[in-house]
Design a protein around this motif. Structure first.
Motif, PDB file in Angstrom:
ATOM      1  N   UNK A  39       0.971  -1.138  -0.096  1.00 35.87           N
ATOM      2  CA  UNK A  39       0.061  -0.085  -0.085  1.00 35.87           C
ATOM      3  C   UNK A  39       1.088   1.142   0.253  1.00 35.87           C
ATOM      4  N   UNK A  40       0.933   2.071  -0.985  1.00 36.37           N
ATOM      5  CA  UNK A  40       1.351   3.479  -1.003  1.00 36.37           C
ATOM      6  C   UNK A  40       0.507   4.636  -0.680  1.00 36.37           C
ATOM      7  N   UNK A  41       1.074   5.565   0.097  1.00 32.25           N
ATOM      8  CA  UNK A  41       0.438   6.660   0.364  1.00 32.25           C
ATOM      9  C   UNK A  41       1.322   7.973   0.241  1.00 32.25           C
ATOM     10  N   UNK A  42       0.872   8.835  -0.583  1.00 36.21           N
ATOM     11  CA  UNK A  42       1.816  10.005  -0.767  1.00 36.21           C
ATOM     12  C   UNK A  42       1.547  11.014   0.327  1.00 36.21           C
ATOM     13  N   UNK A  43       2.469  11.868   0.864  1.00 34.23           N
ATOM     14  CA  UNK A  43       2.202  12.861   1.851  1.00 34.23           C
ATOM     15  C   UNK A  43       1.139  13.652   1.689  1.00 34.23           C
ATOM     16  N   UNK A  44       1.060  14.138   0.447  1.00 31.37           N
ATOM     17  CA  UNK A  44      -0.167  15.073  -0.018  1.00 31.37           C
ATOM     18  C   UNK A  44      -1.474  14.312   0.304  1.00 31.37           C
ATOM     19  N   UNK A  45      -1.766  13.079  -0.215  1.00 34.02           N
ATOM     20  CA  UNK A  45      -2.884  12.586   0.177  1.00 34.02           C
ATOM     21  C   UNK A  45      -3.124  12.384   1.803  1.00 34.02           C
ATOM     22  N   UNK A  46      -2.152  11.955   2.620  1.00 33.78           N
ATOM     23  CA  UNK A  46      -2.431  12.075   3.888  1.00 33.78           C
ATOM     24  C   UNK A  46      -2.767  13.298   4.322  1.00 33.78           C
ATOM     25  N   UNK A  47      -2.155  14.532   4.029  1.00 32.17           N
ATOM     26  CA  UNK A  47      -2.485  15.922   4.388  1.00 32.17           C
ATOM     27  C   UNK A  47      -3.689  16.245   4.111  1.00 32.17           C
ATOM     28  N   UNK A  48      -3.988  15.991   3.045  1.00 33.09           N
ATOM     29  CA  UNK A  48      -5.374  16.388   2.392  1.00 33.09           C
ATOM     30  C   UNK A  48      -6.834  15.882   2.764  1.00 33.09           C
ATOM     31  N   UNK A  49      -6.433  14.621   3.518  1.00 27.25           N
ATOM     32  CA  UNK A  49      -7.439  13.822   4.106  1.00 27.25           C
ATOM     33  C   UNK A  49      -7.893  12.685   3.180  1.00 27.25           C
ATOM     34  N   UNK A  50      -7.126  12.486   2.064  1.00 25.41           N
ATOM     35  CA  UNK A  50      -7.636  11.379   0.928  1.00 25.41           C
ATOM     36  C   UNK A  50      -6.848  10.149   1.390  1.00 25.41           C
TER      37      UNK A  50
END
Length: 64
Positions: A39-50
């Motif tokens: 499972x990959x997650x970008x920092x942007x997705x994490x910060x944006x609530x995505x």
């Protein structure tokens, strides 16, 4: 504070299974130990609530 400029790898044990967690400047990835797919997650997705949407999408792509 130390800059995150290269990947940081750590081993996790979750429910008696081993996983590798990689944290790097682009985001994070968790995969079963010895496997590349995870499972990959970008920092942007994490910060944006995505984060929840991204995790669900990754899970559906890997299970399908």
């Amino acid at each position: 504070m130390i800059k995150l400029d290269k990947p940081l790898r750590r081993e996790l044990k979750i429910a008696d299974r081993l996983y590798t967690l990689v944290i790097d400047p682009s985001g994070l990835k968790i995969a079963p130990k010895g496997h590349r797919k995870g499972v990959d997650m970008t920092w942007k997705d994490l910060i944006n609530g995505d984060a929840a949407i991204a995790a669900a999408l990754n899970a559906s792509l890997q299970n399908g």
